[in-house]
Design a protein around this motif. Structure first.
Motif, mmCIF file in Angstrom:
data_model
loop_
_atom_site.group_PDB
_atom_site.id
_atom_site.type_symbol
_atom_site.label_atom_id
_atom_site.label_comp_id
_atom_site.label_asym_id
_atom_site.label_seq_id
_atom_site.Cartn_x
_atom_site.Cartn_y
_atom_site.Cartn_z
ATOM 1 N N UNK A 26 27.422 -39.858 -34.459
ATOM 2 C CA UNK A 26 26.670 -41.113 -34.578
ATOM 3 C C UNK A 26 27.467 -42.243 -35.229
ATOM 4 N N UNK A 27 28.495 -41.895 -35.990
ATOM 5 C CA UNK A 27 29.239 -42.922 -36.707
ATOM 6 C C UNK A 27 28.628 -43.279 -38.045
ATOM 7 N N UNK A 28 27.603 -42.554 -38.442
ATOM 8 C CA UNK A 28 26.987 -42.711 -39.759
ATOM 9 C C UNK A 28 27.662 -41.704 -40.677
ATOM 10 N N UNK A 29 28.019 -42.105 -41.885
ATOM 11 C CA UNK A 29 28.714 -41.162 -42.758
ATOM 12 C C UNK A 29 27.790 -40.012 -43.153
ATOM 13 N N UNK A 30 28.404 -38.882 -43.484
ATOM 14 C CA UNK A 30 27.641 -37.713 -43.921
ATOM 15 C C UNK A 30 26.806 -38.063 -45.149
ATOM 16 N N UNK A 53 22.868 -40.864 -30.654
ATOM 17 C CA UNK A 53 23.642 -39.623 -30.702
ATOM 18 C C UNK A 53 22.795 -38.409 -30.321
ATOM 19 N N UNK A 54 21.504 -38.466 -30.645
ATOM 20 C CA UNK A 54 20.609 -37.357 -30.333
ATOM 21 C C UNK A 54 19.991 -37.471 -28.945
ATOM 22 N N UNK A 55 20.257 -38.578 -28.261
ATOM 23 C CA UNK A 55 19.720 -38.759 -26.915
ATOM 24 C C UNK A 55 18.230 -38.990 -26.891
ATOM 25 N N UNK A 56 17.718 -39.685 -27.900
ATOM 26 C CA UNK A 56 16.288 -39.957 -27.949
ATOM 27 C C UNK A 56 16.055 -41.420 -28.316
ATOM 28 N N UNK A 57 14.811 -41.821 -28.330
ATOM 29 C CA UNK A 57 14.460 -43.177 -28.711
ATOM 30 C C UNK A 57 14.141 -43.220 -30.198
ATOM 31 N N UNK A 58 14.371 -44.385 -30.801
ATOM 32 C CA UNK A 58 14.106 -44.561 -32.234
ATOM 33 C C UNK A 58 12.671 -44.184 -32.570
ATOM 34 N N UNK A 59 11.731 -44.567 -31.712
ATOM 35 C CA UNK A 59 10.323 -44.307 -32.006
ATOM 36 C C UNK A 59 10.014 -42.826 -32.152
ATOM 37 N N UNK A 60 10.872 -41.964 -31.626
ATOM 38 C CA UNK A 60 10.658 -40.521 -31.764
ATOM 39 C C UNK A 60 11.029 -40.022 -33.159
ATOM 40 N N UNK A 61 11.742 -40.836 -33.930
ATOM 41 C CA UNK A 61 12.243 -40.415 -35.237
ATOM 42 C C UNK A 61 11.584 -41.117 -36.423
#
Length: 64
Positions: A26-30, A53-61
């Motif tokens: 994702x490019x987000x640091x650990x 990175x997870x292949x989903x939409x933001x609204x799912x998270x």
């Protein structure tokens, strides 16, 4: 934004991603990812990167 930690963990499991792997892809640091999961909050930019990175939409998270 408030994240749904359970939904995030499920998506990670479906993709067989560890926190480290998700951070790399994702490019987000650990550290940012771990802190977000602990607090239950993430910036919109980081959340967008993680969802992509997870292949989903933001609204799912996010908490609705």
């Amino acid at each position: 934004m408030e994240i749904n930690k359970d939904a995030l963990l499920i998506k990670m499991a479906e993709r067989e991603f560890s926190r480290q792997k998700l951070a790399e892809v994702s490019g987000v640091t650990y550290a940012q990812l771990s802190e977000a999961m602990r607090r239950g909050r993430m910036t919109t930019e980081s959340l967008g990167r993680v969802a992509h990175a997870l292949g989903c939409e933001v609204k799912e998270l996010v908490e609705v």
